[in-house]
Write a protein that holds these residues in place. Structure first.
Motif, PDB file in Angstrom:
ATOM      1  N   TYR A  85       5.581   8.393 -15.081  1.00 32.02           N
ATOM      2  CA  TYR A  85       6.816   7.685 -15.752  1.00 32.02           C
ATOM      3  C   TYR A  85       6.823   6.499 -15.095  1.00 32.02           C
ATOM      4  O   TYR A  85       7.228   5.309 -15.288  1.00 32.02           O
ATOM      5  CB  TYR A  85       8.454   8.454 -16.258  1.00 32.02           C
ATOM      6  CG  TYR A  85       8.783   7.007 -16.849  1.00 32.02           C
ATOM      7  CD1 TYR A  85       8.844   6.747 -17.825  1.00 32.02           C
ATOM      8  CD2 TYR A  85       9.454   6.777 -15.597  1.00 32.02           C
ATOM      9  CE1 TYR A  85       9.433   6.177 -18.629  1.00 32.02           C
ATOM     10  CE2 TYR A  85      10.507   5.893 -16.565  1.00 32.02           C
ATOM     11  CZ  TYR A  85      10.777   5.562 -17.861  1.00 32.02           C
ATOM     12  OH  TYR A  85      11.693   4.718 -17.776  1.00 32.02           O
ATOM     13  N   LEU A  86       7.713   7.244 -13.392  1.00 31.97           N
ATOM     14  CA  LEU A  86       7.451   5.841 -12.665  1.00 31.97           C
ATOM     15  C   LEU A  86       6.278   4.802 -12.833  1.00 31.97           C
ATOM     16  O   LEU A  86       6.562   3.922 -12.864  1.00 31.97           O
ATOM     17  CB  LEU A  86       8.201   6.307 -11.350  1.00 31.97           C
ATOM     18  CG  LEU A  86       9.002   5.616 -10.758  1.00 31.97           C
ATOM     19  CD1 LEU A  86       9.936   4.783 -10.734  1.00 31.97           C
ATOM     20  CD2 LEU A  86       8.850   6.211  -8.739  1.00 31.97           C
ATOM     21  N   ASN A  87       4.981   5.797 -12.160  1.00 31.20           N
ATOM     22  CA  ASN A  87       4.242   4.583 -12.000  1.00 31.20           C
ATOM     23  C   ASN A  87       3.706   3.864 -12.876  1.00 31.20           C
ATOM     24  O   ASN A  87       3.760   2.474 -13.192  1.00 31.20           O
ATOM     25  CB  ASN A  87       2.794   5.961 -11.610  1.00 31.20           C
ATOM     26  CG  ASN A  87       1.568   4.961 -11.131  1.00 31.20           C
ATOM     27  OD1 ASN A  87       1.298   4.848 -10.559  1.00 31.20           O
ATOM     28  ND2 ASN A  87       0.323   4.665 -11.971  1.00 31.20           N
ATOM     29  N   PHE A 140      -8.247   8.456 -10.140  1.00 33.76           N
ATOM     30  CA  PHE A 140      -7.397   7.842 -10.575  1.00 33.76           C
ATOM     31  C   PHE A 140      -7.267   6.257 -11.106  1.00 33.76           C
ATOM     32  O   PHE A 140      -6.755   6.229 -12.183  1.00 33.76           O
ATOM     33  CB  PHE A 140      -5.992   7.391  -9.739  1.00 33.76           C
ATOM     34  CG  PHE A 140      -6.087   8.659  -8.660  1.00 33.76           C
ATOM     35  CD1 PHE A 140      -5.980  10.573  -9.852  1.00 33.76           C
ATOM     36  CD2 PHE A 140      -6.868   9.492  -7.988  1.00 33.76           C
ATOM     37  CE1 PHE A 140      -5.864  11.832  -9.082  1.00 33.76           C
ATOM     38  CE2 PHE A 140      -6.821  10.736  -7.169  1.00 33.76           C
ATOM     39  CZ  PHE A 140      -6.385  12.171  -7.614  1.00 33.76           C
ATOM     40  N   TYR A 141      -8.520   5.658 -10.812  1.00 34.86           N
ATOM     41  CA  TYR A 141      -8.273   4.639 -10.950  1.00 34.86           C
ATOM     42  C   TYR A 141      -9.630   4.343 -12.357  1.00 34.86           C
ATOM     43  O   TYR A 141      -9.283   3.966 -12.922  1.00 34.86           O
ATOM     44  CB  TYR A 141      -8.845   3.402  -9.752  1.00 34.86           C
ATOM     45  CG  TYR A 141      -9.240   2.067 -10.259  1.00 34.86           C
ATOM     46  CD1 TYR A 141      -8.277   0.707 -10.481  1.00 34.86           C
ATOM     47  CD2 TYR A 141     -11.040   1.788 -10.615  1.00 34.86           C
ATOM     48  CE1 TYR A 141      -8.969  -0.051 -11.202  1.00 34.86           C
ATOM     49  CE2 TYR A 141     -10.696   0.952 -11.481  1.00 34.86           C
ATOM     50  CZ  TYR A 141     -10.091  -0.817 -11.355  1.00 34.86           C
ATOM     51  OH  TYR A 141     -10.027  -1.445 -11.928  1.00 34.86           O
ATOM     52  N   SER A 146      -5.140   3.378 -12.505  1.00 26.89           N
ATOM     53  CA  SER A 146      -4.149   2.749 -11.649  1.00 26.89           C
ATOM     54  C   SER A 146      -4.702   3.994 -10.753  1.00 26.89           C
ATOM     55  O   SER A 146      -4.635   5.360 -10.576  1.00 26.89           O
ATOM     56  CB  SER A 146      -2.821   3.012 -11.920  1.00 26.89           C
ATOM     57  OG  SER A 146      -1.777   3.000 -10.648  1.00 26.89           O
ATOM     58  N   VAL A 147      -4.651   3.508  -9.021  1.00 26.58           N
ATOM     59  CA  VAL A 147      -4.754   4.069  -7.905  1.00 26.58           C
ATOM     60  C   VAL A 147      -3.257   4.765  -7.452  1.00 26.58           C
ATOM     61  O   VAL A 147      -3.095   5.573  -6.855  1.00 26.58           O
ATOM     62  CB  VAL A 147      -5.313   3.473  -6.444  1.00 26.58           C
ATOM     63  CG1 VAL A 147      -7.003   3.437  -6.603  1.00 26.58           C
ATOM     64  CG2 VAL A 147      -3.899   1.984  -6.121  1.00 26.58           C
ATOM     65  N   GLU A 188       7.863   6.428  -1.026  1.00 26.60           N
ATOM     66  CA  GLU A 188       6.356   6.579  -1.283  1.00 26.60           C
ATOM     67  C   GLU A 188       5.995   5.977  -2.701  1.00 26.60           C
ATOM     68  O   GLU A 188       4.754   5.831  -3.701  1.00 26.60           O
ATOM     69  CB  GLU A 188       5.465   7.476  -0.281  1.00 26.60           C
ATOM     70  CG  GLU A 188       5.342   6.662   0.849  1.00 26.60           C
ATOM     71  CD  GLU A 188       4.004   6.872   1.103  1.00 26.60           C
ATOM     72  OE1 GLU A 188       3.393   7.760   0.362  1.00 26.60           O
ATOM     73  OE2 GLU A 188       3.378   6.288   1.882  1.00 26.60           O
ATOM     74  N   VAL A 189       6.860   6.756  -3.454  1.00 25.28           N
ATOM     75  CA  VAL A 189       5.944   7.354  -5.241  1.00 25.28           C
ATOM     76  C   VAL A 189       6.177   5.771  -5.265  1.00 25.28           C
ATOM     77  O   VAL A 189       5.524   5.534  -6.810  1.00 25.28           O
ATOM     78  CB  VAL A 189       7.010   8.121  -5.802  1.00 25.28           C
ATOM     79  CG1 VAL A 189       6.481   8.321  -7.415  1.00 25.28           C
ATOM     80  CG2 VAL A 189       6.319   9.416  -4.732  1.00 25.28           C
ATOM     81  N   TYR A 190       7.622   5.195  -5.134  1.00 22.23           N
ATOM     82  CA  TYR A 190       8.040   4.485  -6.073  1.00 22.23           C
ATOM     83  C   TYR A 190       7.037   2.999  -5.975  1.00 22.23           C
ATOM     84  O   TYR A 190       6.713   2.106  -7.268  1.00 22.23           O
ATOM     85  CB  TYR A 190       9.391   3.934  -4.990  1.00 22.23           C
ATOM     86  CG  TYR A 190       9.316   2.314  -6.558  1.00 22.23           C
ATOM     87  CD1 TYR A 190      10.753   2.451  -7.288  1.00 22.23           C
ATOM     88  CD2 TYR A 190       9.913   1.161  -5.921  1.00 22.23           C
ATOM     89  CE1 TYR A 190      11.073   1.165  -8.292  1.00 22.23           C
ATOM     90  CE2 TYR A 190      10.380   0.606  -6.518  1.00 22.23           C
ATOM     91  CZ  TYR A 190      10.747   0.634  -7.621  1.00 22.23           C
ATOM     92  OH  TYR A 190      11.132  -0.764  -8.428  1.00 22.23           O
ATOM     93  N   VAL A 191       6.297   3.009  -4.633  1.00 25.36           N
ATOM     94  CA  VAL A 191       5.710   1.507  -4.738  1.00 25.36           C
ATOM     95  C   VAL A 191       4.026   1.836  -4.420  1.00 25.36           C
ATOM     96  O   VAL A 191       3.138   0.856  -4.007  1.00 25.36           O
ATOM     97  CB  VAL A 191       6.008   1.074  -2.906  1.00 25.36           C
ATOM     98  CG1 VAL A 191       7.522   0.734  -2.568  1.00 25.36           C
ATOM     99  CG2 VAL A 191       5.815   2.033  -1.827  1.00 25.36           C
ATOM    100  N   LYS A 192       3.966   3.517  -4.977  1.00 24.85           N
ATOM    101  CA  LYS A 192       2.090   3.690  -5.108  1.00 24.85           C
ATOM    102  C   LYS A 192       1.685   3.420  -3.420  1.00 24.85           C
ATOM    103  O   LYS A 192       0.519   3.371  -3.463  1.00 24.85           O
ATOM    104  CB  LYS A 192       1.182   2.722  -6.300  1.00 24.85           C
ATOM    105  CG  LYS A 192       2.815   2.851  -7.279  1.00 24.85           C
ATOM    106  CD  LYS A 192       1.464   1.241  -8.571  1.00 24.85           C
ATOM    107  CE  LYS A 192       2.781   0.940  -9.546  1.00 24.85           C
ATOM    108  NZ  LYS A 192       2.741   1.754 -10.689  1.00 24.85           N
TER     109      LYS A 192
END
Length: 387
Positions: A85-87, A140-141, A146-147, A188-192
């Motif tokens: 969801y965050l990504n 993933f891309y 999205s990576v 890290e999760v937030y900024v990918k």
């Protein structure tokens, strides 16, 4: 004599625990200080109190295994979907962090037959990703566009890894709690970003090689050489855990085994490098625009070499999986902390922390190893060595 040796080993074990706890607290405290805005000191004090208080209570209080098991799986499932969801909700182009776009431009360049290292990302910077890190982001891309989803699935890999390493759910849940209470990881999760994910893969490789090669000898050295070359081509600093893990074993090889290992290693490196670099317009472009120069310029060469020498020495000393991950985490921390102190002495707090003269995310290279070691040390009496 036996009691003296036991006391000595116990004392050494406690020292290692304090070192790893110090690393965990230092790394996360730096992130609290950077992103705590106007309440940095209050947030930091509160954070340290919560971590230390929860750690002491968690170790002393014992509940039924079903409680820990339920929380572990609920945590895994909920956080996995939360990370997705965050990504999806966070627009990468709005971030002042370009790790995700540096990976994506590399992927696009390879598929378009372009040289991937002289194309600017969304912040105008060139990619410093080594070839296999770009490959790591490709599925993933291609599948999800999205990576950033790499972080979501690396979380599942980390959850599986701690499930395999630890014997009961109290220990497994403890690692998960350390992860959720880590601002460095949540950032890290937030900024990918990809640093934590990269070293989760390396930690998984360490576990695989310890079990299937160093202990059971179920994998041939040539296969290990091939996989090691691929792992090394994700990030240069991976040489530290790889050296600790494998150099002593390589030293014990026969001459023929050494030759076969080296040949496979060189051929693998050469093939991957050719695929990623053969589209460089000319040699001058290659020299000026390549990730090896960018990654190697973080600190003086003599310091980088000293960490490798330390890893070589340590590889002859380690005798357990616990010791391997302890030293991998500690040396990865040191190789970032030393230049951090050097920059801090030169530029001071405001430029280093507030103005981001130093990229704190590099500390996340050590964190998968640190979290595993921290729980391993805290529950040592209840954990059997991995066979």
């Amino acid at each position: 004599m036996g009691n003296t040796k036991l006391l000595s080993n116990t004392g050494l074990h406690h020292i290692k625990n304090y070192i790893i706890l110090f690393i965990y607290l230092i790394v996360n405290s730096l992130f609290v200080m950077k992103y705590g805005e106007d309440y940095k000191i209050q947030f930091l004090i509160g954070y340290l109190i919560v971590i230390l208080g929860l750690s002491i209570s968690y170790i002393k209080i014992n509940l039924k295994d079903l409680f820990y098991k339920s929380l572990f799986w609920i945590g895994v499932i909920l956080f996995f979907f939360f990370s997705i969801y965050l990504n999806d909700k966070v627009d990468g182009n709005s971030l002042n962090v370009d790790r995700w776009s540096a990976m994506e431009i590399g992927i696009k360049a390879i598929f378009n037959g372009q040289y991937p290292y002289n194309i600017p990302d969304h912040m105008g910077q060139e990619s410093s990703n080594l070839p296999m890190l770009i490959v790591l982001g490709m599925p993933f891309y291609l599948l999800f566009g999205s990576v950033g989803y790499l972080q979501c699935f690396s979380f599942l890999l980390f959850s599986y890894l701690i499930f395999k390493i630890f014997d009961d759910y109290k220990q497994r849940l403890a690692v998960l709690i350390l992860l959720f209470l880590s601002p460095s990881y949540l950032w890290e999760v937030y900024v990918k970003s990809d640093l934590f994910s990269n070293f989760v893969v390396i930690a998984g490789f360490t576990y695989l090689i310890w079990n299937k090669f160093l202990k059971e000898k179920a994998i041939k050295p040539e296969a290990i050489s091939f996989l090691t070359a691929l792992i090394l081509l994700t990030r240069l600093s991976s040489v530290i855990p790889l050296t600790i893990l494998l150099f002593k074993r390589f030293y014990d090889f026969s001459i023929k085994e050494k030759l076969r290992f080296a040949i496979v290693f060189v051929l693998t490196i050469s093939a991957v490098v050719y695929i990623f670099f053969h589209n460089a317009p000319n040699f001058e472009v290659f020299i000026k625009h390549n990730p090896f120069i960018i990654q190697g310029a973080k600190q003086p060469l003599i310091l980088s070499l000293s960490y490798v020498v330390l890893a070589l020495i340590v590889s002859f000393k380690v005798k357990s999986f616990y010791e391997i991950i302890f030293w991998a985490g500690a040396l990865l921390f040191v190789c970032v902390f030393v230049p951090f102190l050097m920059f801090f002495a030169e530029y001071g707090y405001t430029d280093m922390i507030t103005n981001s003269f130093f990229d704190l995310s590099f500390f996340n290279m050590c964190m998968p190893f640190v979290m595993i070691t921290l729980v391993w040390g805290g529950f040592k009496n209840n954990i059997k060595e991995i066979k």
